[in-house]
Write a protein that holds these residues in place. Structure first.
Motif, PDB file in Angstrom:
ATOM      1  N   GLY A  92     -35.614 -51.066 -50.082  1.00 19.82           N
ATOM      2  CA  GLY A  92     -35.861 -49.662 -49.794  1.00 19.82           C
ATOM      3  C   GLY A  92     -35.150 -48.594 -49.891  1.00 19.82           C
ATOM      4  N   SER A  93     -33.924 -48.824 -49.362  1.00 22.05           N
ATOM      5  CA  SER A  93     -32.900 -47.702 -49.735  1.00 22.05           C
ATOM      6  C   SER A  93     -32.696 -47.375 -51.059  1.00 22.05           C
ATOM      7  CB  SER A  93     -31.720 -48.193 -48.662  1.00 22.05           C
ATOM      8  OG  SER A  93     -31.796 -48.445 -47.444  1.00 22.05           O
ATOM      9  N   ILE A 109     -18.795 -42.989 -49.469  1.00 20.76           N
ATOM     10  CA  ILE A 109     -18.666 -43.999 -48.525  1.00 20.76           C
ATOM     11  C   ILE A 109     -19.761 -43.817 -47.300  1.00 20.76           C
ATOM     12  CG2 ILE A 109     -16.993 -43.072 -47.155  1.00 20.76           C
ATOM     13  CD1 ILE A 109     -17.372 -46.951 -48.059  1.00 20.76           C
ATOM     14  N   ALA A 110     -20.111 -42.464 -47.136  1.00 18.73           N
ATOM     15  CA  ALA A 110     -21.035 -41.998 -46.142  1.00 18.73           C
ATOM     16  C   ALA A 110     -22.547 -42.726 -46.389  1.00 18.73           C
ATOM     17  CB  ALA A 110     -21.163 -40.470 -46.097  1.00 18.73           C
ATOM     18  N   GLY A 111     -22.689 -42.652 -47.667  1.00 19.85           N
ATOM     19  CA  GLY A 111     -24.051 -43.109 -47.929  1.00 19.85           C
ATOM     20  C   GLY A 111     -24.054 -44.683 -47.751  1.00 19.85           C
ATOM     21  N   LEU A 112     -23.121 -45.431 -48.121  1.00 22.79           N
ATOM     22  CA  LEU A 112     -23.059 -46.727 -48.260  1.00 22.79           C
ATOM     23  C   LEU A 112     -23.033 -47.227 -46.426  1.00 22.79           C
ATOM     24  CD1 LEU A 112     -23.116 -49.649 -49.129  1.00 22.79           C
ATOM     25  CD2 LEU A 112     -20.479 -49.441 -49.278  1.00 22.79           C
ATOM     26  N   LEU A 126     -24.295 -45.461 -44.175  1.00 21.97           N
ATOM     27  CA  LEU A 126     -25.335 -45.230 -43.517  1.00 21.97           C
ATOM     28  C   LEU A 126     -26.613 -46.053 -43.726  1.00 21.97           C
ATOM     29  CD1 LEU A 126     -27.272 -43.162 -41.864  1.00 21.97           C
ATOM     30  CD2 LEU A 126     -27.828 -41.964 -44.256  1.00 21.97           C
ATOM     31  N   VAL A 127     -26.615 -46.466 -44.821  1.00 16.45           N
ATOM     32  CA  VAL A 127     -27.637 -47.686 -45.058  1.00 16.45           C
ATOM     33  C   VAL A 127     -27.640 -48.912 -44.458  1.00 16.45           C
ATOM     34  CG1 VAL A 127     -28.196 -49.346 -47.090  1.00 16.45           C
ATOM     35  CG2 VAL A 127     -28.146 -46.829 -47.362  1.00 16.45           C
ATOM     36  N   LEU A 128     -26.182 -49.495 -44.701  1.00 19.19           N
ATOM     37  CA  LEU A 128     -25.514 -50.632 -43.687  1.00 19.19           C
ATOM     38  C   LEU A 128     -25.771 -50.613 -42.235  1.00 19.19           C
ATOM     39  CD1 LEU A 128     -22.433 -51.857 -45.962  1.00 19.19           C
ATOM     40  CD2 LEU A 128     -24.732 -52.637 -46.065  1.00 19.19           C
ATOM     41  N   GLY A 129     -25.275 -49.343 -41.668  1.00 19.40           N
ATOM     42  CA  GLY A 129     -25.411 -49.200 -40.358  1.00 19.40           C
ATOM     43  C   GLY A 129     -27.025 -49.077 -40.104  1.00 19.40           C
ATOM     44  N   GLY A 130     -27.832 -48.429 -40.821  1.00 19.58           N
ATOM     45  CA  GLY A 130     -29.302 -48.348 -40.563  1.00 19.58           C
ATOM     46  C   GLY A 130     -29.878 -49.589 -40.581  1.00 19.58           C
ATOM     47  N   ILE A 131     -29.353 -50.499 -41.519  1.00 22.74           N
ATOM     48  CA  ILE A 131     -30.192 -51.931 -41.715  1.00 22.74           C
ATOM     49  C   ILE A 131     -29.791 -52.741 -40.312  1.00 22.74           C
ATOM     50  CG2 ILE A 131     -30.313 -53.957 -42.878  1.00 22.74           C
ATOM     51  CD1 ILE A 131     -29.803 -52.583 -45.595  1.00 22.74           C
ATOM     52  N   ALA A 132     -28.538 -52.730 -40.027  1.00 21.67           N
ATOM     53  CA  ALA A 132     -28.110 -53.409 -38.861  1.00 21.67           C
ATOM     54  C   ALA A 132     -28.819 -52.999 -37.595  1.00 21.67           C
ATOM     55  CB  ALA A 132     -26.521 -53.214 -38.509  1.00 21.67           C
ATOM     56  N   GLY A 133     -28.742 -51.584 -37.397  1.00 23.79           N
ATOM     57  CA  GLY A 133     -29.345 -51.040 -36.189  1.00 23.79           C
ATOM     58  C   GLY A 133     -30.844 -51.344 -36.014  1.00 23.79           C
ATOM     59  N   GLY A 134     -31.269 -51.051 -37.229  1.00 25.21           N
ATOM     60  CA  GLY A 134     -32.875 -51.084 -37.381  1.00 25.21           C
ATOM     61  C   GLY A 134     -33.430 -52.515 -36.824  1.00 25.21           C
TER      62      GLY A 134
END
Length: 347
Positions: A129-130, A72-75, A77-85
């Motif tokens: 991309g992820s 779940i940490a990987g998922l 990180l991706v969702l948080g990175g997309i939203a934050g980015g």
């Protein structure tokens, strides 16, 4: 975990290239609008998304081995990175576009109408991309594991060959010692002393897969002295090692099987015995090791003359250097046999 900044820079450049492709596609569908805004938004959103995900994954201990957080940490990180980015990139890009007068200051209804489209594109691009970088990371991890497994298999094979070689030499020496005990006890005692000294000197070196050519030639000299106790003047030898090759690494006990072949099949059947010359030379990108004897030659020996020795050397070279090796056993023009091993030279 040590950060590989070179790889991260490569991934950032790939993200920029991917962002420019997205901006170009958007511009192609709306050529009446300026090209600058899609580039600014795409580059900034892509950069912040990359930074959050790529730099953030180093903070997770579970990514130490595979390069990517597990579960779940990987998922997350991706969702948080997309939203934050998206949030940071859109916010800064909006201000830059106003500053460079791509858009007028204040609310812009026509831009607000494209908000859903930009969110959709950012989400899809971020996921794509992820997944691409995750696949690359996983592929590199699996390739690394395959290489490690291959290396371990080669090391295990080499150790197996070494365990076969040591008893072979020991049994031959003990057989010779047994003969001397019955015929010449005094020489048998001297031979036993030499064998103890030889085994003591080689025990430490045998624990390593490789040693220097100097160590290899020193051990051969000990072995020749050991055999000379039994054969006397019938065994003469010469060791030729150029000083510049003395520190070159080679598998331990590489040449001894060839020397044993020369003694057993070349010199022993010959009444007057003969000479064995062991030499090393550098030819181009190859190191050439040679064992030359003046024995009875191939025609006067058993059909299985190559036998254990040549097979051992061939397999050990293949285990260490792969397919870029060669070994040949040929009749010497002036009588006797020449065994030549050729493998990559390491400067």
């Amino acid at each position: 975990m040590k950060t590989d900044w070179h790889s991260k820079l490569q991934r950032m450049l790939q993200v920029w290239a991917f962002s420019l492709v997205i901006a170009t596609i958007l511009y192609a569908f709306q050529p009446e609008k300026p090209y600058g805004p899609p580039v600014v938004y795409s580059i900034l959103i892509g950069t912040f998304t990359w930074a959050i995900i790529d730099l953030g994954r180093d903070l997770f201990p579970s990514s130490a081995e595979t390069g990517w957080p597990q579960g779940i940490a990987g998922l997350g990180l991706v969702l948080g990175g997309i939203a934050g980015g998206y949030f940071l990139g859109f916010l800064i890009a909006d201000k830059l576009c106003v500053f460079f007068q791509f858009y007028p200051a204040g609310p812009a209804p026509e831009r607000e109408g494209q908000l859903r489209l930009s969110i959709l594109i950012s989400g899809l691009a971020g996921i794509a991309g992820s997944y691409y970088f995750y696949s690359r990371s996983k592929s590199a991890y699996l390739q690394r594991k395959m290489t490690e497994a291959t290396n371990h298999a080669s090391e295990a094979r080499l150790k197996l060959l070494e365990t076969q070689l040591e008893p072979h030499m020991l049994f031959n020496t003990l057989a010779n010692l047994r003969v001397l005990i019955a015929t010449d006890p005094q020489r048998a005692q001297v031979m036993l002393d030499h064998m103890i000294a030889y085994l003591r000197a080689t025990l430490g070196a045998s624990l390593s897969a490789t040693h220097t050519l100097q160590a290899e030639f020193d051990r051969l000299r000990d072995y020749f002295e050991l055999m000379a106790i039994r054969m006397g003047p019938r065994l003469r030898y010469t060791l030729e090692l150029p000083p510049e090759l003395a520190q070159h690494p080679v598998p331990t006990l590489l040449l001894q099987p060839l020397v044993e072949n020369s003694i057993k099949h070349g010199l022993e059947p010959k009444v007057e015995g003969g000479r064995i010359t062991v030499s090393a030379r550098h030819e181009g990108d190859a190191l050439v090791l040679e064992v030359l004897d003046t024995g009875v030659g191939l025609a006067g020996t058993d059909e299985d003359r190559p036998g254990f020795g040549v097979a051992q050397v061939r397999e050990r070279l293949a285990s260490t250097y792969g397919t870029s090796t060669a070994i040949e056993l040929v009749a010497n023009g002036s009588g006797g046999t020449r065994a030549t091993a050729r493998f990559p030279y390491k400067s």
